[in-house]
Design an enzyme around this catalytic site. Sequence first.
Site, PDB file in Angstrom:
ATOM      1  N   GLY A 258       7.945 -15.175  36.876  1.00 48.73           N
ATOM      2  CA  GLY A 258       9.069 -15.806  36.193  1.00 48.73           C
ATOM      3  C   GLY A 258      10.061 -14.785  35.645  1.00 48.73           C
ATOM      4  O   GLY A 258       9.854 -13.571  35.730  1.00 48.73           O
TER       5      GLY A 258
ATOM      6  N   SER B 133       1.483 -20.226  43.805  1.00 50.89           N
ATOM      7  CA  SER B 133       1.956 -21.394  44.557  1.00 50.89           C
ATOM      8  C   SER B 133       2.418 -21.125  45.984  1.00 50.89           C
ATOM      9  O   SER B 133       3.228 -21.880  46.516  1.00 50.89           O
ATOM     10  CB  SER B 133       3.118 -22.045  43.793  1.00 50.89           C
TER      11      SER B 133
ATOM     12  N   ASN C   9      -6.787 -17.828  39.287  1.00 59.49           N
ATOM     13  CA  ASN C   9      -5.596 -18.039  38.463  1.00 59.49           C
ATOM     14  C   ASN C   9      -5.364 -19.516  38.165  1.00 59.49           C
ATOM     15  O   ASN C   9      -5.201 -19.917  37.005  1.00 59.49           O
ATOM     16  CB  ASN C   9      -4.371 -17.453  39.157  1.00 59.49           C
TER      17      ASN C   9
ATOM     18  N   TYR D  26      -4.275 -23.272  48.196  1.00 55.54           N
ATOM     19  CA  TYR D  26      -3.278 -23.727  47.219  1.00 55.54           C
ATOM     20  C   TYR D  26      -3.398 -25.225  46.985  1.00 55.54           C
ATOM     21  O   TYR D  26      -3.508 -25.690  45.843  1.00 55.54           O
ATOM     22  CB  TYR D  26      -1.869 -23.373  47.713  1.00 55.54           C
TER      23      TYR D  26
END
Length: 330
Positions: free
Chosen positions: A36, A76, A91, A140
Amino acid sequence: MPVLVTGGAGYIGSHTVVELLNQGEEVVVIDNLQTGHDKSIKGGTFYKGDLRDRIFLDGVFSKHDIEAVIHFAASSLVGESVSKPLDYYENNLIGSHSLASAMVDHCVKKIVFSSTAATYGEPKQIPILEGDETRPTSPYGETKLAMEKMFRWCDEAYGIKSISLRYFNAAGAHPDLEIGEDHDPESHLIPIILQVALQQRETVQIFGDDYPTKDGTCIRDYIHVMDLANAHWLALEHLRKNETSDEFNLGNGKGYSVKEVIETAQNITGLPIPKVISPRRAGDPVVLIASSEKARTVLGWKPKYNSLETIVETAWKWHQSSPCGYEDMK
């Protein structure tokens, strides 16, 4: 009472923070800034830290009387998850377990969870309905589905109500150009295409042109990031009024092939976008198109940016104004 947004410095998380602030919500943001950007956080109270750190997490919950959580924080990338499955299990699952445990300890009973269409795997029918079989084809998708199920069991055991939002391909940028999509490395199709238009890449890779589709390339349902952000706020409002757990698809209900997206971008930018064909990518379903009728009916969700042209246009404006992403911002 504030709403806690985990992963709020990420692409969809930061746009949702803006939407929440525009709706008059008090917002607390957690992000470890691994992927981020702190410059994408346009308000609220920000804490840099990792969900797997319970001491840190308990400190945030103790400082704020959190009403609800919107949970984005997770790894992701489909392809990466296939090559590094243990990283994704560690994670995504441990982080979500830590968050749910903190919610139990601090008596927080509402969570909106950022899930994914990857929970369905290779669908047996199109468009995909929420009740369709879930058989993920990547770690995922498997971890996201496991997180959904964990929150469902938390409802049974602790009364935590959850809404899982299974959305399709997020794209676009905020219309005011203050925030947009900036990943390193970039893996999403539309920004990669636009980086080629800006001559930041030589070509766009098409992963397989031998799929059983009209032009041989995969088909996806694209949804504007601000429409996704609005859906998260509507889901929060639904939890406040109804206190029932549920799942909702979020998409525009129309599929576009990789080649069609490239052609649309060429038309909007007016620039050539060279492409090369590469082998298929592991874990990629052939077609993913959503039925979002349930979200429209139950949540009252009404996408505003519901054409591929509009989605690509907002993304292009962001990339033109910030060709190096958040590095261009003071």
